[in-house]
Scaffold this active site. Structure first.
Site, PDB file in Angstrom:
ATOM      1  N   ARG A  36       0.822  -1.219   0.000  1.00  0.00           N
ATOM      2  CA  ARG A  36       0.000   0.000   0.000  1.00  0.00           C
ATOM      3  C   ARG A  36       0.856   1.269   0.000  1.00  0.00           C
ATOM      4  O   ARG A  36       0.367   2.348  -0.314  1.00  0.00           O
ATOM      5  CB  ARG A  36      -0.935   0.002   1.199  1.00  0.00           C
ATOM      6  CG  ARG A  36      -1.980  -1.087   1.068  1.00  0.00           C
ATOM      7  CD  ARG A  36      -3.261  -0.707   1.716  1.00  0.00           C
ATOM      8  NE  ARG A  36      -4.284  -1.705   1.455  1.00  0.00           N
ATOM      9  CZ  ARG A  36      -5.337  -1.901   2.216  1.00  0.00           C
ATOM     10  NH1 ARG A  36      -5.512  -1.171   3.291  1.00  0.00           N
ATOM     11  NH2 ARG A  36      -6.227  -2.802   1.905  1.00  0.00           N
ATOM     12  N   ASP A 145     -15.098  11.526  10.991  1.00  0.00           N
ATOM     13  CA  ASP A 145     -14.177  10.434  10.669  1.00  0.00           C
ATOM     14  C   ASP A 145     -12.776  10.947  10.982  1.00  0.00           C
ATOM     15  O   ASP A 145     -12.558  12.158  11.070  1.00  0.00           O
ATOM     16  CB  ASP A 145     -14.280  10.050   9.182  1.00  0.00           C
ATOM     17  CG  ASP A 145     -13.725   8.660   8.892  1.00  0.00           C
ATOM     18  OD1 ASP A 145     -14.530   7.721   8.729  1.00  0.00           O
ATOM     19  OD2 ASP A 145     -12.485   8.508   8.845  1.00  0.00           O
TER      20      ASP A 145
HETATM   21  C1  LIG Z   1     -15.253   0.498   7.417  1.00  0.00           C
HETATM   22  S1  LIG Z   1     -15.496   2.225   7.592  1.00  0.00           S
HETATM   23  C2  LIG Z   1     -17.101   2.248   8.344  1.00  0.00           C
HETATM   24  C3  LIG Z   1     -18.045   3.190   7.633  1.00  0.00           C
HETATM   25  C4  LIG Z   1     -19.489   3.182   8.143  1.00  0.00           C
HETATM   26  N1  LIG Z   1     -19.565   3.471   9.545  1.00  0.00           N
HETATM   27  C5  LIG Z   1     -20.162   1.867   7.848  1.00  0.00           C
HETATM   28  O1  LIG Z   1     -20.471   1.111   8.765  1.00  0.00           O
HETATM   29  O2  LIG Z   1     -20.397   1.577   6.667  1.00  0.00           O
HETATM   30  C6  LIG Z   1     -14.419   2.594   8.971  1.00  0.00           C
HETATM   31  C7  LIG Z   1     -14.100   4.080   9.098  1.00  0.00           C
HETATM   32  O3  LIG Z   1     -13.531   4.296  10.386  1.00  0.00           O
HETATM   33  C8  LIG Z   1     -12.597   5.348  10.279  1.00  0.00           C
HETATM   34  N2  LIG Z   1     -11.693   5.294  11.443  1.00  0.00           N
HETATM   35  C9  LIG Z   1     -10.696   4.405  11.697  1.00  0.00           C
HETATM   36  N3  LIG Z   1     -10.083   4.700  12.851  1.00  0.00           N
HETATM   37  C10 LIG Z   1     -10.717   5.791  13.353  1.00  0.00           C
HETATM   38  C11 LIG Z   1     -10.534   6.579  14.529  1.00  0.00           C
HETATM   39  N4  LIG Z   1      -9.578   6.303  15.421  1.00  0.00           N
HETATM   40  N5  LIG Z   1     -11.364   7.640  14.724  1.00  0.00           N
HETATM   41  C12 LIG Z   1     -12.347   7.940  13.824  1.00  0.00           C
HETATM   42  N6  LIG Z   1     -12.555   7.230  12.691  1.00  0.00           N
HETATM   43  C13 LIG Z   1     -11.749   6.170  12.463  1.00  0.00           C
HETATM   44  C14 LIG Z   1     -11.898   5.071   8.952  1.00  0.00           C
HETATM   45  O4  LIG Z   1     -11.263   6.231   8.440  1.00  0.00           O
HETATM   46  C15 LIG Z   1     -13.072   4.573   8.091  1.00  0.00           C
HETATM   47  O5  LIG Z   1     -13.601   5.605   7.306  1.00  0.00           O
END
Ligand SMILES: C[S@@+](CC[C@H](N)C(=O)[O-])C[C@H]1O[C@@H](n2cnc3c(N)ncnc32)[C@H](O)[C@@H]1O
Length: 277
Positions: A36, A145
């Site tokens: 990546r 996010d």
């Molecule tokens: C798989 S997506 C989930 C999106 C949506 N909530 C759903 O269920 O479809 C996970 C998201 O969590 C965010 N994320 C990861 N670590 C995080 C953190 N420490 N604080 C806030 N957001 C975070 C990532 O950037 C990503 O956009």
């Protein structure tokens, strides 16, 4: 040029990512991290992980580039339909009932890991479609996010027709503008829907967030799975302070045990209620 990464270097990156974001990068993910970052190394003219470590330690923007590359942003409109069935049914009914009792015609919801916006826009469409007279209501959705990259996309609200497939067809024209010319095949969220959103960059690891609480619903879905158990419980406990008494917490289906472990009342699988104090 093949990039090499020693096990020690991988451990240092694992720790950095874990400490700053809570994301546990499994031991088997070394090759994934290398692949990546390969393109990024060329762009930055960096050829070792030790050099790259120095870059990310001193440059917040580059650190976020790294986080974007290790986290998954997979999401979809109306993901986990049973949540939306509950939200559109019982939740909205409770809001209507409350408004008759108290006169309060406001609904607030928070999508805490909103990725590219499909989740908060789905929440907003669900509310608008299910309130008897939505124009009489104030609706506010906080969409946050850790990643600026996905927040920009969410704000932009531009989706390909492939992403749109999870939205019932009859809602497309109502909430989206169909692109033409160079934009054909794309759909853009209409302003009135986007105007219900407040976008913010928040890290779930922060001890608190600069917002007022009292949300009627919090969606914290498919993000806790990247954290270890202790951190999951910690985040869910913190979120509790931002939910009004009787408000609902929606977790991802694989994250459901955390709700039970933190004193919320289970309602349906992976939906919890904050008990009245
Ligand atoms: C798989 S997506 C989930 C999106 C949506 N909530 C759903 O269920 O479809 C996970 C998201 O969590 C965010 N994320 C990861 N670590 C995080 C953190 N420490 N604080 C806030 N957001 C975070 C990532 O950037 C990503 O956009």
């Amino acid at each position: 040029m093949a990039i090499k990464m020693s096990d020690e270097e991988f451990t240092i990156f694992q720790k950095l990512i874990y400490d700053e974001t809570g994301i546990s990068l499994a031991d088997g993910k070394k090759d994934l991290l290398i692949s990546r970052l390969a393109r990024r190394f060329i762009d930055l003219n960096v050829d070792s992980f030790s050099d790259y470590y120095e870059v990310v330690r001193n440059d917040e923007k580059e650190f976020m580039e790294l986080v974007d590359r290790v986290s998954t942003h997979m999401t979809e409109f109306f993901r986990e339909q049973p949540h939306f069935d509950f939200f559109e049914g019982r939740f909205i009914k409770e809001m209507e009932k409350r408004s008759l009792k108290t006169g309060r015609r406001k609904i607030t919801a928070w999508s805490v890991a909103c990725s590219t916006g499909e989740e908060p826009y789905s929440i907003a469409m669900s509310i608008l479609e299910n309130l008897a007279v939505p124009v009489n209501w104030e609706i506010k959705i906080l969409a946050s996010d850790i990643s600026n990259g996905v927040l920009e996309q969410a704000k932009n609200g531009l989706y390909t027709d492939d992403r749109m497939k999870d939205i019932p067809k009859y809602l497309w024209n109502k909430y989206f503008l169909k692109g033409t010319g160079d934009n054909s095949g794309n759909y853009k969220v209409k302003d009135f829907l986007r105007n219900l959103m407040i976008f913010r960059r928040f890290n779930l690891l922060d001890s608190k967030w600069p917002i007022r609480g009292g949300f009627d619903a919090i969606f914290c879905r498919n993000v806790l799975i990247y954290f270890d158990k202790e951190m999951q419980v910690d985040v869910v406990r913190k979120l509790c302070h931002y939910l009004r008494d009787g408000g609902y917490l929606f977790l991802g289906h694989s994250e459901t045990f955390v709700g039970g472990a933190t004193g919320y009342q289970p309602i349906i699988p992976s939906v919890f209620k904050k008990p009245a104090a």
